[in-house]
Design an enzyme around this catalytic site. Structure first.
Site, short mmCIF file in Angstrom:
data_model
loop_
_atom_site.label_atom_id
_atom_site.label_comp_id
_atom_site.label_asym_id
_atom_site.label_seq_id
_atom_site.Cartn_x
_atom_site.Cartn_y
_atom_site.Cartn_z
N GLU A 1 3.59 4.15 6.31
CA GLU A 1 2.40 3.33 6.08
C GLU A 1 1.38 4.14 5.28
OE1 GLU A 1 1.01 0.77 5.44
OE2 GLU A 1 0.48 -0.42 7.17
N ASP A 2 0.60 3.45 4.46
CA ASP A 2 -0.43 4.17 3.68
C ASP A 2 -1.57 4.65 4.58
OD1 ASP A 2 -1.27 1.55 4.19
OD2 ASP A 2 -2.01 1.18 2.16
N ARG B 1 -5.21 0.51 -7.08
CA ARG B 1 -4.02 1.18 -6.53
C ARG B 1 -3.47 2.26 -7.46
NH1 ARG B 1 -2.17 -2.03 -2.21
NH2 ARG B 1 -2.39 -4.28 -2.45
N ASP C 1 -5.83 2.30 10.31
CA ASP C 1 -7.27 2.15 10.49
C ASP C 1 -7.49 1.75 11.95
OD1 ASP C 1 -9.90 0.97 10.40
OD2 ASP C 1 -9.72 0.69 8.25
N PHE D 1 -14.36 3.41 3.46
CA PHE D 1 -13.40 2.63 2.68
C PHE D 1 -12.94 3.43 1.46
CE2 PHE D 1 -11.84 -0.60 -0.21
CZ PHE D 1 -10.99 -1.29 0.64
N GLY E 1 0.77 -1.25 0.00
CA GLY E 1 0.00 0.00 0.00
C GLY E 1 0.80 1.29 0.00
N ASP F 1 -5.85 -0.34 -2.11
CA ASP F 1 -6.58 -1.23 -2.99
C ASP F 1 -7.91 -1.70 -2.43
OD1 ASP F 1 -5.21 -2.90 -0.95
OD2 ASP F 1 -6.11 -4.54 -2.08
N LYS G 1 -7.53 7.09 10.20
CA LYS G 1 -8.97 7.12 10.47
C LYS G 1 -9.18 7.16 11.99
CE LYS G 1 -10.43 4.25 6.49
NZ LYS G 1 -10.93 2.91 6.11
P1 IMP Z 1 -5.46 -1.70 10.46
O1 IMP Z 1 -4.66 -2.88 10.90
O2 IMP Z 1 -6.92 -1.86 10.79
O3 IMP Z 1 -4.93 -0.38 10.97
O4 IMP Z 1 -5.46 -1.67 8.88
C1 IMP Z 1 -4.36 -1.28 8.19
C2 IMP Z 1 -4.32 -1.90 6.81
O5 IMP Z 1 -5.63 -2.18 6.30
C3 IMP Z 1 -3.71 -0.92 5.85
O6 IMP Z 1 -2.33 -1.12 5.74
C4 IMP Z 1 -4.44 -1.17 4.57
O7 IMP Z 1 -3.76 -2.18 3.85
C5 IMP Z 1 -5.78 -1.70 4.99
N1 IMP Z 1 -6.84 -0.67 4.96
C6 IMP Z 1 -7.41 -0.04 6.01
N2 IMP Z 1 -8.35 0.82 5.62
C7 IMP Z 1 -8.37 0.75 4.26
C8 IMP Z 1 -9.14 1.43 3.24
O8 IMP Z 1 -10.02 2.29 3.49
N3 IMP Z 1 -8.87 1.10 1.95
C9 IMP Z 1 -7.92 0.18 1.61
N4 IMP Z 1 -7.18 -0.47 2.53
C10 IMP Z 1 -7.40 -0.18 3.83
MG MG Z 2 -1.21 -1.55 3.93
#
Ligand code: IMP
Ligand code: MG
Length: 181
Positions: free
Chosen positions: A104-105, A170, A108, A157, A50, A164, A136
């Site tokens: 990191e992209d 992407r 969440d 999302f 990402g 992606d 977020k």
């Molecule tokens: P977390 O572990 O919940 O913080 O999620 C992080 C990972 O989930 C990121 O590195 C992304 O790959 C993916 N992710 C979270 N939100 C989104 C979104 O809105 N679109 C696409 N990928 C997301």
């Molecule tokens: Mg990611």
């Protein structure tokens, strides 16, 4: 405007963050990093897939001597009750005693980043800083500090700019939000 809606697999997405705004936020973030870290021994670590676009655009705006490498987070089914365990693959650079800046992209829930931090600590860097393009706040469940955030977004999302939906979407310079008609 028709061009503001894209189709990725079975879903429609609407443009929500234009590329100019992304690039502006990245330049501001790079200014802060240049200012804060210029005297340190820094290695940036981009998290694939990402963060590849973000890492590239950010790195072009970094103006002190430093390194960059990339890691991948591989999900596999663990045997513990916690279920989905995430493992870091591709560490072959020496990060001991260095200032690591994780790129990191998006953060969440924060679970992925929490796991990355925990694993990187084992390699004994001097310190770990976190820089994320997107955050977020409403979804965040962990309690680690996020040092650098380029943009805060609602809990929707998104795709584009490296992010992606099931591996697709992407390739857009702008960011798009899931569109419910
Ligand atoms: P977390 O572990 O919940 O913080 O999620 C992080 C990972 O989930 C990121 O590195 C992304 O790959 C993916 N992710 C979270 N939100 C989104 C979104 O809105 N679109 C696409 N990928 C997301
Ligand atoms: Mg990611």
């Amino acid at each position: 405007m028709k061009m503001d809606i894209i189709q990725v697999l079975d879903k429609k997405f609407k443009k929500s963050i234009p590329s100019e705004q992304i690039q502006e936020a990245i330049k501001n973030l790079a200014d802060r990093l240049n200012n804060d870290l210029k005297d340190k021994d820094v290695i940036f670590i981009g998290i694939l897939n990402g963060a590849f676009m973000f890492s590239s655009d950010l790195f072009k705006n970094i103006n002190f001597d430093c390194q960059i490498t990339f890691l991948k987070v591989a999900s596999y089914q663990g045997t513990s009750s916690s279920g989905n365990v995430k493992r870091l693959i591709g560490i072959n650079e020496n990060i001991e005693n260095k200032t690591v800046v994780i790129l990191e992209d998006i953060i969440d829930s924060g679970i992925t980043m929490q796991s990355i931090i925990k694993q990187l600590k084992g390699y004994e860097p001097a310190e770990i800083k976190i820089a994320t393009l997107l955050f977020k706040p409403e979804a965040f469940k962990e309690d680690f500090a996020i040092d650098y955030i380029a943009l805060e977004i609602p809990n929707d999302f998104i795709v584009g700019y490296g992010l992606d939906y099931n591996g697709f979407g992407r390739n857009y310079a702008d960011i798009y939000t899931l569109y419910v008609e």
